[in-house]
Each structure stands twice: as structure tokens, then as C-alpha cells.
Design a protein around this motif. Structure first.
Motif, PDB file in Angstrom:
ATOM      1  N   UNK A   1       0.815  -1.215   0.000  1.00  0.00           N
ATOM      2  CA  UNK A   1       0.000   0.000   0.000  1.00  0.00           C
ATOM      3  C   UNK A   1       0.847   1.263   0.000  1.00  0.00           C
ATOM      4  N   UNK A   2       2.140   1.149   0.260  1.00  0.00           N
ATOM      5  CA  UNK A   2       2.997   2.333   0.322  1.00  0.00           C
ATOM      6  C   UNK A   2       3.290   2.824  -1.089  1.00  0.00           C
ATOM      7  N   UNK A   3       2.849   4.055  -1.398  1.00  0.00           N
ATOM      8  CA  UNK A   3       3.036   4.601  -2.748  1.00  0.00           C
ATOM      9  C   UNK A   3       4.037   5.744  -2.782  1.00  0.00           C
ATOM     10  N   UNK A   4       4.380   6.312  -1.638  1.00  0.00           N
ATOM     11  CA  UNK A   4       5.434   7.324  -1.591  1.00  0.00           C
ATOM     12  C   UNK A   4       5.988   7.392  -0.181  1.00  0.00           C
ATOM     13  N   UNK A   5       7.275   7.653  -0.098  1.00  0.00           N
ATOM     14  CA  UNK A   5       7.945   7.888   1.182  1.00  0.00           C
ATOM     15  C   UNK A   5       8.926   9.026   0.934  1.00  0.00           C
ATOM     16  N   UNK A   6       8.490  10.228   1.238  1.00  0.00           N
ATOM     17  CA  UNK A   6       9.243  11.420   0.846  1.00  0.00           C
ATOM     18  C   UNK A   6       9.766  12.154   2.071  1.00  0.00           C
ATOM     19  N   UNK A   7      11.081  12.343   2.091  1.00  0.00           N
ATOM     20  CA  UNK A   7      11.695  13.111   3.174  1.00  0.00           C
ATOM     21  C   UNK A   7      11.426  14.594   2.947  1.00  0.00           C
ATOM     22  N   UNK A   8      11.007  15.263   4.012  1.00  0.00           N
ATOM     23  CA  UNK A   8      10.626  16.670   3.916  1.00  0.00           C
ATOM     24  C   UNK A   8      11.637  17.493   4.708  1.00  0.00           C
ATOM     25  N   UNK A   9      12.495  18.215   3.992  1.00  0.00           N
ATOM     26  CA  UNK A   9      13.508  19.050   4.642  1.00  0.00           C
ATOM     27  C   UNK A   9      13.166  20.531   4.569  1.00  0.00           C
ATOM     28  N   UNK A  10      12.354  20.917   3.580  1.00  0.00           N
ATOM     29  CA  UNK A  10      11.876  22.292   3.432  1.00  0.00           C
ATOM     30  C   UNK A  10      10.400  22.224   3.078  1.00  0.00           C
ATOM     31  N   UNK A  11       9.693  23.327   3.167  1.00  0.00           N
ATOM     32  CA  UNK A  11       8.276  23.325   2.801  1.00  0.00           C
ATOM     33  C   UNK A  11       8.127  22.918   1.335  1.00  0.00           C
TER      34      UNK A  11
END
Length: 268
Positions: free
Chosen positions: A23-33
Motif C-alpha cells: 500500500x505504500x506509494x510514496x515515502x518522501x523526506x521533507x527538509x523544506x516546505x
């Protein structure tokens, strides 16, 4: 310990579940807005998790409250992690500064037919001797999790695989149904075979979980219960690295092999 049939059913349900690896479709690291595909809102790092900025019409719901402005999404390490849902049925979870997006109707779930396994073979139910790390100290550094973080080494299991004597590193695992467990992260000779070989298993290795006896003891090693790591189902998961001691030159023709579609083709 559950029966083998229940174990197999549990594993198939886990794989295709709404928080299962398919079910995982994205795993995105968020370092800035920034935006995160495929969900609405703008996401930014914050102490304890991420913030999301969205309008009411975007359909973002955090902890059962529709978002209209900027709110904190508490991460998995919080006392009470946030639950995020979206109007199209997707869901989100935060681990450290990574937003994971889950789709219970993903293409991978639609393609998945089951987990290919070797036939049960009673000769692969063996035993070994577990010895905890002396003085209860937790050695670190020889085993890394999927994020590269050293895992606590609980001890070693001495056993024989085929005709090969091995001393396997056991790490601590999360409790399962209230019971403490140990985890063996292993590769074996089947891991090196081509995917279309009926004796092959996932190239990065498999896991075997054991009940933690809490001290030196004989332990049961039921290799029919060897399972695939989440990275066998999706490239969005990183694979833990089996320590050198757990790279077994013998073939373990037992347990799970690959996730497959209806034609029997390996999913990835």
C-alpha cells in the motif's frame, strides 16, 4: 506461536493490508516546505513531526479534524502519533521527517496474488543454542536496520544449516502479541539464484523470528516461517544488511520466496 496455516494467512493479509508494504506509494523526506505526491497540502519539517498547510476544500484530515490552515502532524515517535487521511481514501503517516503515503487501492495490491513459498518440510524445523550477549550488554554496530541505524544485538544462535555449522547474530525485535522476540536477518545460497529459479528467494535475504527465552537456552528454528522483509514488496523500503555471520553458504529451501502476481511472476 500461531499454527503455520494461520501464520501464512496473517502474512498475506499483512502484505495487502492498508498499512502493508504493497500500500505504500510514496515515502518522501521533507527538509523544506514542499508538496508531496500524490496528496494535497504543503508539508514542512517541525519539532515532533511535520506541519501541513491546506484549505478546507483540500480534504486533509488530521486526527479527525479537517485542516483549514497549518497544523502539526505528530510523528511515529510521539506519545500519540497523528492519523492523517485524505478525501480520496489515501492515508499518511510521519516517521522522523518522512511522510509516508498509503493507498489501500494501489496498483501493487491489485497485482498481488500471494507470497510464493516452499512447501512445508518438517526437516527444516531444527534447534539451536541461544547465548545472550554477556553481562546483558547490548553490542551495537555490526547490524544495521533499513535506515542505517545500528540495532541492539541480543546474542548469538549456534546451529547447523544443512551441513554447515553457523553462529548467527540475533537482534532484538519488537514484541509480537505481547511476547518478546529475537530476529535473525539472514541470506543463504537461495538468495543468489535468479528470480525465475523455483529454488530462489529474495536476493537481499529474509527474516526468522524466535521467541526470546530471556537467557541461555535451546531454541526452535522453524525455517518454514522464514519471511520476506518489506523491501521485497516495494522499492520504497530500504533493506537491512545481514551481518557477515548471517550469510549462510547452505541453501535454506523453506519459508517465503517472493511476492508474486496471478501469473506467478515476481512483483519486483
Amino acid at each position: 506461536m500461531t499454527g503455520l496455516a494461520e501464520h501464512i494467512a496473517d502474512r498475506d493479509r499483512w502484505a495487502r493490508g492498508p498499512r502493508g508494504p504493497l500500500a505504500l506509494v510514496n515515502a518522501q523526506q521533507v527538509e523544506v516546505e514542499q508538496p508531496v505526491w500524490p496528496v494535497p497540502g504543503r508539508w514542512a519539517p517541525a519539532p515532533g513531526g511535520l506541519t501541513v498547510t491546506a484549505e478546507l476544500g483540500d480534504g486533509v484530515v488530521v486526527d479527525s479534524v479537517p485542516v483549514d490552515g497549518t497544523v502539526l502532524v505528530a510523528g511515529d515517535h510521539a506519545v500519540v502519533p497523528s492519523v492523517v487521511s485524505f478525501s480520496d481514501g489515501l492515508a499518511g503517516t510521519v516517521t522522523d521527517r518522512t511522510l509516508r503515503v498509503w493507498d489501500p487501492s494501489s496498483e501493487a495490491i491489485a497485482r498481488f496474488a500471494g507470497i510464493a513459498r516452499f512447501d512445508h518440510d518438517a526437516t527444516w524445523v531444527t534447534s539451536g543454542r541461544y547465548e545472550p550477549v554477556r553481562d546483558g550488554l547490548e553490542a551495537r554496530g555490526s547490524v544495521l536496520d533499513a535506515a542505517g541505524v545500528p540495532l541492539p544485538v541480543a546474542g548469538h544462535v549456534t546451529t547447523t544449516v544443512g551441513d554447515v555449522a553457523v553462529r548467527l547474530v540475533a537482534v532484538r525485535s519488537a514484541a509480537f502479541r505481547g511476547s518478546a522476540r529475537l530476529q535473525l536477518i539472514v541470506q543463504d545460497a537461495t538468495s543468489a539464484l535468479p528470480e525465475d529459479d523455483p529454488s530462489s528467494t529474495y536476493s537481499m535475504g529474509r527474516f526468522l523470528y524466535l521467541d526470546d527465552p530471556g537467557g541461555p537456552a535451546e531454541v526452535v528454528l522453524d525455517w518454514n516461517r522464514a519471511v520476506l522483509p518489506p523491501c521485497a514488496f516495494s522499492y520504497l523500503f530500504a533493506c537491512p544488511v545481514p551481518p557477515a555471520e548471517n550469510r549462510i553458504p547452505a541453501a535454506i529451501a523453506a519459508g517465503e520466496r517472493h511476492p508474486v502476481d496471478a501469473s506467478g511472476a515476481v512483483l519486483h
